[in-house]
Design a protein around this motif. Structure first.
Motif, PDB file in Angstrom:
ATOM      1  N   ILE A  33       0.844  -1.206   0.000  1.00 42.77           N
ATOM      2  CA  ILE A  33       0.000   0.000   0.000  1.00 42.77           C
ATOM      3  C   ILE A  33       0.876   1.252   0.000  1.00 42.77           C
ATOM      4  O   ILE A  33       0.649   2.180  -0.775  1.00 42.77           O
ATOM      5  CB  ILE A  33      -0.965   0.004   1.204  1.00 42.77           C
ATOM      6  CG1 ILE A  33      -2.049  -1.043   1.019  1.00 42.77           C
ATOM      7  CG2 ILE A  33      -1.599   1.378   1.381  1.00 42.77           C
ATOM      8  CD1 ILE A  33      -2.963  -1.200   2.212  1.00 42.77           C
ATOM      9  N   GLY A  34       1.873   1.281   0.855  1.00 43.76           N
ATOM     10  CA  GLY A  34       2.759   2.444   0.935  1.00 43.76           C
ATOM     11  C   GLY A  34       3.506   2.705  -0.359  1.00 43.76           C
ATOM     12  O   GLY A  34       3.637   3.851  -0.782  1.00 43.76           O
ATOM     13  N   ASN A 110      -2.566   0.592 -10.420  1.00 41.53           N
ATOM     14  CA  ASN A 110      -2.867  -0.814 -10.230  1.00 41.53           C
ATOM     15  C   ASN A 110      -2.273  -1.270  -8.908  1.00 41.53           C
ATOM     16  O   ASN A 110      -1.115  -0.996  -8.605  1.00 41.53           O
ATOM     17  CB  ASN A 110      -2.298  -1.628 -11.391  1.00 41.53           C
ATOM     18  CG  ASN A 110      -2.601  -3.097 -11.228  1.00 41.53           C
ATOM     19  OD1 ASN A 110      -1.792  -3.822 -10.686  1.00 41.53           O
ATOM     20  ND2 ASN A 110      -3.764  -3.506 -11.677  1.00 41.53           N
ATOM     21  N   PHE A 111      -3.090  -1.952  -8.122  1.00 42.67           N
ATOM     22  CA  PHE A 111      -2.630  -2.446  -6.825  1.00 42.67           C
ATOM     23  C   PHE A 111      -2.203  -3.904  -6.931  1.00 42.67           C
ATOM     24  O   PHE A 111      -1.093  -4.256  -6.578  1.00 42.67           O
ATOM     25  CB  PHE A 111      -3.722  -2.262  -5.773  1.00 42.67           C
ATOM     26  CG  PHE A 111      -3.316  -2.673  -4.395  1.00 42.67           C
ATOM     27  CD1 PHE A 111      -2.343  -1.974  -3.719  1.00 42.67           C
ATOM     28  CD2 PHE A 111      -3.895  -3.763  -3.783  1.00 42.67           C
ATOM     29  CE1 PHE A 111      -1.952  -2.342  -2.446  1.00 42.67           C
ATOM     30  CE2 PHE A 111      -3.520  -4.144  -2.514  1.00 42.67           C
ATOM     31  CZ  PHE A 111      -2.544  -3.432  -1.846  1.00 42.67           C
ATOM     32  N   ALA A 112      -3.092  -4.740  -7.428  1.00 39.82           N
ATOM     33  CA  ALA A 112      -2.785  -6.158  -7.609  1.00 39.82           C
ATOM     34  C   ALA A 112      -3.834  -6.756  -8.533  1.00 39.82           C
ATOM     35  O   ALA A 112      -5.031  -6.549  -8.332  1.00 39.82           O
ATOM     36  CB  ALA A 112      -2.788  -6.886  -6.270  1.00 39.82           C
ATOM     37  N   MET A 117      -6.242   1.229  -7.192  1.00 38.97           N
ATOM     38  CA  MET A 117      -6.448   2.221  -6.139  1.00 38.97           C
ATOM     39  C   MET A 117      -6.639   3.569  -6.823  1.00 38.97           C
ATOM     40  O   MET A 117      -5.868   3.930  -7.703  1.00 38.97           O
ATOM     41  CB  MET A 117      -5.255   2.269  -5.191  1.00 38.97           C
ATOM     42  CG  MET A 117      -5.042   0.973  -4.461  1.00 38.97           C
ATOM     43  SD  MET A 117      -3.777   1.106  -3.220  1.00 38.97           S
ATOM     44  CE  MET A 117      -4.769   1.582  -1.838  1.00 38.97           C
ATOM     45  N   VAL A 118      -7.686   4.297  -6.411  1.00 40.28           N
ATOM     46  CA  VAL A 118      -7.988   5.598  -6.995  1.00 40.28           C
ATOM     47  C   VAL A 118      -7.882   6.640  -5.898  1.00 40.28           C
ATOM     48  O   VAL A 118      -8.504   6.517  -4.848  1.00 40.28           O
ATOM     49  CB  VAL A 118      -9.403   5.621  -7.612  1.00 40.28           C
ATOM     50  CG1 VAL A 118      -9.707   6.993  -8.173  1.00 40.28           C
ATOM     51  CG2 VAL A 118      -9.530   4.561  -8.684  1.00 40.28           C
ATOM     52  N   MET A 119      -7.073   7.672  -6.149  1.00 34.85           N
ATOM     53  CA  MET A 119      -6.930   8.788  -5.222  1.00 34.85           C
ATOM     54  C   MET A 119      -7.391  10.049  -5.933  1.00 34.85           C
ATOM     55  O   MET A 119      -6.952  10.311  -7.047  1.00 34.85           O
ATOM     56  CB  MET A 119      -5.486   8.928  -4.753  1.00 34.85           C
ATOM     57  CG  MET A 119      -5.108   7.874  -3.752  1.00 34.85           C
ATOM     58  SD  MET A 119      -3.655   6.877  -4.103  1.00 34.85           S
ATOM     59  CE  MET A 119      -3.869   6.160  -5.642  1.00 34.85           C
TER      60      MET A 119
END
Length: 135
Positions: A33-34, A110-112, A117-119
């Motif tokens: 995540i970081g 893309n996370f996995a 992940m959208v910010m």
């Protein structure tokens, strides 16, 4: 080195039962995540500080919108934003004598697998409120 210092590898402490599988997974998940969101928030922080500094300049409201945009694009280029421009991230307009910048953009990483992940970042700036404000 292990004989000289009281060090043990993570797999050794895991084999001894000192570190549980869930703790390792949680640690790896936190690192993932970081490493995904960290650079994105660092980019936003850089843009935020760049705009704050721009609005602390004297006579900023007397600038032409085109010149203001050109200056910001130059600052973004110097700060390593080669794949984005001012027009991609913000709207610059004049309200009366004030220049208003509406920073409004989102980043998708893309996370996995098929999980992204959208910010979303939204903040406004003016000479009256150079630190920015959220409407």
């Amino acid at each position: 080195i292990f004989a000289k210092y009281p060090l043990t590898c993570l797999h050794v402490t895991h084999s001894l039962g000192l570190v549980k599988v869930g703790e390792i997974c949680l640690f790896v998940f936190a690192i993932k995540i970081g490493s995904t969101v960290g650079p994105i928030y660092l980019d936003f922080y850089t843009i935020d500080k760049m705009l704050q500094a721009k609005f602390r300049e004297t006579q900023v409201d007397k600038a032409d919108i085109k010149q203001f945009t050109k200056d910001l694009n130059g600052q973004m280029e110097r700060n390593g934003f080669h794949d984005r421009t001012v027009d991609d991230l913000m709207v610059i307009k004049r309200e009366g004598t004030l220049i208003i910048v509406e920073l409004d953009y989102e980043e998708r990483k893309n996370f996995a697998g098929n999980l992204d992940m959208v910010m979303h970042f939204k903040k406004n700036y003016s000479a009256e409120k150079p630190d920015g404000y959220i409407e």
